[in-house]
Design a protein around this motif. Structure first.
Motif, short mmCIF file in Angstrom:
data_model
loop_
_atom_site.label_atom_id
_atom_site.label_comp_id
_atom_site.label_asym_id
_atom_site.label_seq_id
_atom_site.Cartn_x
_atom_site.Cartn_y
_atom_site.Cartn_z
N ALA A 172 -5.98 -7.90 -16.62
CA ALA A 172 -5.99 -6.45 -16.41
C ALA A 172 -6.66 -6.09 -15.09
O ALA A 172 -6.13 -5.28 -14.32
N ILE A 173 -7.81 -6.69 -14.79
CA ILE A 173 -8.52 -6.37 -13.56
C ILE A 173 -7.75 -6.83 -12.33
O ILE A 173 -7.61 -6.09 -11.35
N VAL A 174 -7.22 -8.05 -12.39
CA VAL A 174 -6.48 -8.58 -11.25
C VAL A 174 -5.24 -7.73 -10.96
O VAL A 174 -4.99 -7.35 -9.80
N ASN A 175 -4.48 -7.40 -11.98
CA ASN A 175 -3.26 -6.61 -11.77
C ASN A 175 -3.57 -5.18 -11.38
O ASN A 175 -2.82 -4.55 -10.63
N LEU A 176 -4.69 -4.64 -11.88
CA LEU A 176 -5.09 -3.28 -11.50
C LEU A 176 -5.40 -3.21 -10.01
O LEU A 176 -5.13 -2.21 -9.35
N VAL A 177 -5.97 -4.27 -9.48
CA VAL A 177 -6.27 -4.32 -8.05
C VAL A 177 -5.01 -4.62 -7.23
O VAL A 177 -4.76 -4.00 -6.19
N PHE A 178 -4.19 -5.56 -7.72
CA PHE A 178 -3.10 -6.13 -6.94
C PHE A 178 -1.87 -5.23 -6.85
O PHE A 178 -1.38 -4.94 -5.74
N PHE A 179 -1.36 -4.77 -7.99
CA PHE A 179 -0.06 -4.09 -7.98
C PHE A 179 -0.06 -2.73 -7.30
O PHE A 179 0.90 -2.40 -6.57
N PRO A 180 -1.09 -1.88 -7.45
CA PRO A 180 -1.07 -0.64 -6.66
C PRO A 180 -1.01 -0.89 -5.16
O PRO A 180 -0.31 -0.20 -4.42
N LEU A 181 -1.75 -1.92 -4.70
CA LEU A 181 -1.72 -2.25 -3.27
C LEU A 181 -0.36 -2.77 -2.84
O LEU A 181 0.09 -2.52 -1.72
N LEU A 182 0.31 -3.51 -3.73
CA LEU A 182 1.66 -3.99 -3.41
C LEU A 182 2.60 -2.83 -3.15
O LEU A 182 3.36 -2.83 -2.18
#
Length: 255
Positions: A172-182
Motif C-alpha cells: 500500500a505504501i509503495v504503490n501510494l508513493v509510486f503510482f501517483p508520480l507515474l
C-alpha cells in the motif's frame, strides 16, 4: 577484492535462481509492462504527440514503458521484498551469518538490475518488431541513462523500507508513493509542459527518468544526453542512499 566480487556474483546467481523458481511473479514482472504498452498503443493507434515533434505515440510509449519497468523492478519490487524479508527475520539471520551484509543486499540489488536489463531488451525488441519503433542511435546514452535511473530507484527503494512498519503495509505504501508520480510524470500519456502537474512532477525523479529515456528514442532530438535530468536523479539517489545507510532496519518491528 576478487574474492568479494566472486562472492557477489554467486549471490546474484542465487537470487536469480530464486526469482525464476517463482514463475508467476517472474512472468508478472515481464508481461505487465508489455500488456500496458499493448493497451496504450491500441487506444492511441497512430496518433501523434504534438508537443514532441509529432512522433507516434508508440515511439513515446516504448521509452516510457522501459523506464516504468526499470522503476518497477528496482523501486517497487525491492522495497516490498526487502520489507517482507525483514519482517520474516531473513535479514536478521543473514546479518548474523558468515556472508557479509553488504554482499547480501548487493545481491538483491544486482538481481533487480539483471531483471531490469532483460525487461528493457524485451520491451525494445517488442516495440521494434510489432510497432516498428526507431531504435536509439546512441546506445551508450541509453545505457548511462538506465544505469543512473536504476541506481537512483534502488537507493530510493531501500530508503523507503525505513518508513514501512510491516509487510502488510508495504504494497500500500509503495504503490501510494509510486503510482501517483507515474501518472503526473507522463508515463502513460504526455502531460502539457506548462501544466501544474508537470511542475509538481519536476521535483521528483520519475519525470526526469522518463524524460531522459525518451530523449534517447526521440528521432527529433539533436542530443540524446539530458544532463540536467541525470543530475537530478543522481541527487535523489544520493539522498536515498544516505537515508538507507543511516536508518536501514535489519530486524523486524514485531516484538
Amino acid at each position: 577484492m576478487t574474492s568479494d566480487l566472486s562472492l557477489l556474483g554467486r549471490q546474484i546467481g542465487y537470487e536469480q535462481r530464486s526469482f525464476w523458481r517463482n514463475p508467476a511473479a517472474a512472468g508478472f514482472s515481464f508481461f505487465f509492462p508489455i500488456v500496458f504498452m499493448v493497451i496504450l498503443a491500441s487506444v492511441f493507434g497512430n496518433n501523434k504527440v504534438s508537443d514532441l515533434g509529432n512522433i507516434r505515440y508508440v515511439q513515446y510509449y516504448v521509452p516510457s514503458i522501459v523506464a516504468f519497468g526499470i522503476m518497477g523492478v528496482t523501486f517497487t519490487n525491492l522495497a516490498i521484498s526487502v520489507t517482507f524479508k525483514r519482517e520474516a527475520g531473513t535479514l536478521k539471520r543473514m546479518r548474523g551469518s558468515a556472508l557479509p551484509a553488504w554482499i547480501y543486499l548487493s545481491g538483491l540489488i544486482g538481481n533487480s538490475v539483471v531483471v531490469g536489463i532483460l525487461l528493457t531488451v524485451l520491451v525494445i525488441v517488442f516495440g521494434v518488431v510489432v510497432y516498428s519503433v526507431t531504435v536509439p542511435g546512441n546506445i551508450f546514452a541509453l545505457i548511462v541513462t538506465l544505469a543512473v535511473g536504476a541506481a537512483c530507484f534502488c537507493a530510493l527503494g531501500l530508503a523507503l523500507t525505513t518508513v514501512i512498519p510491516n509487510e502488510d503495509a508495504a504494497p500500500a505504501i509503495v504503490n501510494l508513493v509510486f503510482f501517483p508520480l507515474l501518472f503526473i510524470s507522463g508515463t502513460f500519456f504526455e502531460i502539457p509542459k506548462n501544466s501544474v502537474l508537470v511542475k509538481i512532477a519536476a521535483a521528483f525523479p520519475v519525470r526526469h527518468f522518463i524524460t531522459a529515456t525518451l530523449a534517447v528514442f526521440d528521432p527529433h532530438v539533436h542530443s540524446s544526453w539530458r544532463g540536467g535530468d541525470l543530475l537530478i536523479m543522481a541527487i535523489w539517489g544520493a539522498a536515498g542512499l544516505i537515508v538507507a545507510a543511516r536508518r536501514f532496519k535489519w530486524e523486524s518491528s514485531k516484538k
